[in-house]
Scaffold this active site. Sequence first.
Site, PDB file in Angstrom:
ATOM      1  N   HIS A 107       0.810  -1.223   0.000  1.00  0.00           N
ATOM      2  CA  HIS A 107       0.000   0.000   0.000  1.00  0.00           C
ATOM      3  C   HIS A 107       0.839   1.267   0.000  1.00  0.00           C
ATOM      4  O   HIS A 107       0.396   2.308  -0.469  1.00  0.00           O
ATOM      5  CB  HIS A 107      -1.052  -0.042   1.105  1.00  0.00           C
ATOM      6  CG  HIS A 107      -2.169  -0.957   0.722  1.00  0.00           C
ATOM      7  ND1 HIS A 107      -2.184  -2.272   1.099  1.00  0.00           N
ATOM      8  CD2 HIS A 107      -3.220  -0.779  -0.101  1.00  0.00           C
ATOM      9  CE1 HIS A 107      -3.243  -2.855   0.550  1.00  0.00           C
ATOM     10  NE2 HIS A 107      -3.886  -1.972  -0.183  1.00  0.00           N
ATOM     11  N   GLU A 141     -10.951 -11.267  -5.621  1.00  0.00           N
ATOM     12  CA  GLU A 141      -9.534 -11.302  -5.274  1.00  0.00           C
ATOM     13  C   GLU A 141      -9.133 -12.653  -4.703  1.00  0.00           C
ATOM     14  O   GLU A 141      -7.995 -12.866  -4.326  1.00  0.00           O
ATOM     15  CB  GLU A 141      -9.123 -10.153  -4.351  1.00  0.00           C
ATOM     16  CG  GLU A 141     -10.199  -9.592  -3.484  1.00  0.00           C
ATOM     17  CD  GLU A 141      -9.806  -8.335  -2.716  1.00  0.00           C
ATOM     18  OE1 GLU A 141      -8.729  -7.768  -2.908  1.00  0.00           O
ATOM     19  OE2 GLU A 141     -10.633  -7.925  -1.890  1.00  0.00           O
ATOM     20  N   ASP A 186      -4.381  -8.768  -4.748  1.00  0.00           N
ATOM     21  CA  ASP A 186      -4.554  -9.954  -3.910  1.00  0.00           C
ATOM     22  C   ASP A 186      -4.757 -11.205  -4.752  1.00  0.00           C
ATOM     23  O   ASP A 186      -4.245 -12.267  -4.411  1.00  0.00           O
ATOM     24  CB  ASP A 186      -5.741  -9.759  -2.954  1.00  0.00           C
ATOM     25  CG  ASP A 186      -5.342  -8.901  -1.761  1.00  0.00           C
ATOM     26  OD1 ASP A 186      -4.253  -9.134  -1.213  1.00  0.00           O
ATOM     27  OD2 ASP A 186      -6.111  -8.001  -1.393  1.00  0.00           O
ATOM     28  N   CYS A 240      -9.638  -3.235 -10.355  1.00  0.00           N
ATOM     29  CA  CYS A 240      -9.104  -2.124  -9.572  1.00  0.00           C
ATOM     30  C   CYS A 240      -7.745  -2.460  -8.968  1.00  0.00           C
ATOM     31  O   CYS A 240      -7.194  -1.679  -8.201  1.00  0.00           O
ATOM     32  CB  CYS A 240     -10.091  -1.686  -8.497  1.00  0.00           C
ATOM     33  SG  CYS A 240     -10.524  -3.021  -7.381  1.00  0.00           S
TER      34      CYS A 240
END
Length: 575
Positions: free
Chosen positions: A191, A435, A459, A506
């Site tokens: 992140h 995911e 993921d 995404c």
Amino acid sequence: MTKMLKGIAASDGVAVAKAYLLTQPDLSFETVTVEDTSSEEARLDAALIASQDELSIIREKAVDSLGDEAAAVFDAHLMVLSDPEMIGQIKETIRAKQVNAESGLKEVTDMFVTLFENMDDNPYMQERAADIRDVAKRVLANLLGVKLPNPATIDEESIVIAHDLTPSDTAQLDAKYVKAFVTNIGGRTSHSAIMARTLEIAAVLGTNNITELVKNDDIIAVNGISGEVIINPSEEEIAAFKKAGQEYADLKAEWALLKDAETVTADGKHFELAANIGTPKDIEGVNDNGAEAVGLYRTEFLYMDSQDFPTEEEQYEAYKSVLEGMNGKPVVVRTMDIGGDKELPYFDLPDEMNPFLGFRALRISISETGDQMFRTQLRALLRASVHGQLRIMFPMVALLTEFRKAKAVYEQEKAKLQAEGVPVADNIQVGIMIEIPAAAMLADQFAKEVDFFSIGTNDLIQYTMAADRMNEQVSYLYQPYNPSLLRLINNVIKASHAEGKWTGMCGEMAGDQRAVPLLMGMGLDEFSMSATSILRTRSLMKRLDTEKMKEYAQRALTECSTAEEVLELQKEYLV
Ligand code: PEP
Ligand code: MG
């Protein structure tokens, strides 16, 4: 001495500036007996004043960048620093035991920390223990004459060097001064890397040992596009990096011309280009980069930037401002995805061996522990829905029953609000992230019940390959173009279309220029990425023909056995 390193290129951009080491200094010391205790008390007073000055500066910066609420934690620290009871006891210990200030400080603060920590049913006291530990560290650093690094105090052009950066460290970086960061560990989809792209800070991660090679004020050259880092570069190397920086700036200027253009392919087909955001503040960048929608609003940052669970009202304001900021364009809000590398200091979850495989995201939301939190979030979303075109999606869904459970809670909260006479939009789509491979395989069944899919490749790749997305040792397994992954993606897109639904993506793969031709060929409907990747993707799509890309994707899915073959085949189609 010049030294060249190669890491994982994590955020585009080229920079040359002085190093700022964000590493923990050595705070070890010896306990010594002293005759002159009054000079030790004077040393303590000086260290307390220096610590107060530092904290006041950090507090001011935090208020500027994060708002008034961020000041609370520093106010608590400043209070500890001026607590007469504790300071009195430290001085008393120095005098009574005839020890140096470091030793007196440690003995007394350790005692207070243990005292507060033992009141374990009282979260307020637990926080006080943490405050005292932090403050004691700062005073000790001042006594020892070493500096505790703090990103908020950087006020000249710098390259931050760290072992790792957490998302909250990254949030404190001021892009005005921090031109790049380089870390020992981490990967493209951690992140902090995703945030670097939003903040437009160049980043190279996973260099293994940059912190051992760099000293404060060394000159560092960073190329976030190639992953190269040079420590103390020569004049020629600096010139080469600056040239690469200029070329990148020129390309950006060319892409900027497409801000208000439609996203159409060479043969006139439209794909939706959306942006991923972490906070309402990101909306400005989303509009500046000509996004057609928000494809992922990661709401967990709302929880992470706060000292406590955000209230329904606070959340409502945030969602409303995003929906209004997008002027009626679609906004996909993901319900909170805490866990993995995203933690909440005030939400005490048990330590886990494998946090990415553990109690996280929707698993928390539909549990007893997370029920209230989930309902509060849904109510805030439902209330905000009248301000724009809201879509809600649930993260980390493995089972259809998990989706049904979450959807039922959503319906209950919607019915309650309507019964209370609160207006709620009637066109809210409710979808899920794909995911987890189990959901990707069963997409045909999910497609009957959800309104849309959004593929979270960050993921999905790690779970398909069983390779931690944060671990640079296994980053070779992190293969977006591997045919196994492509087949899963293709399965999801086909399944949604068979039921008249749509599929977006995404995960970071959606903005990966080498993946875009494949995804177009498979018929992905919406591409959601860091806002800063949108214009270059629009520029790429303009040059591509969908029929050709369909043929390419079909061949990649049926003929290729490795990621390398998939990329090799691409060359035939990108002429
Ligand atoms: C993903 O997993 O691809 C995703 C978009 O979610 P996050 O990166 O927040 O886990
Ligand atoms: Mg995810």
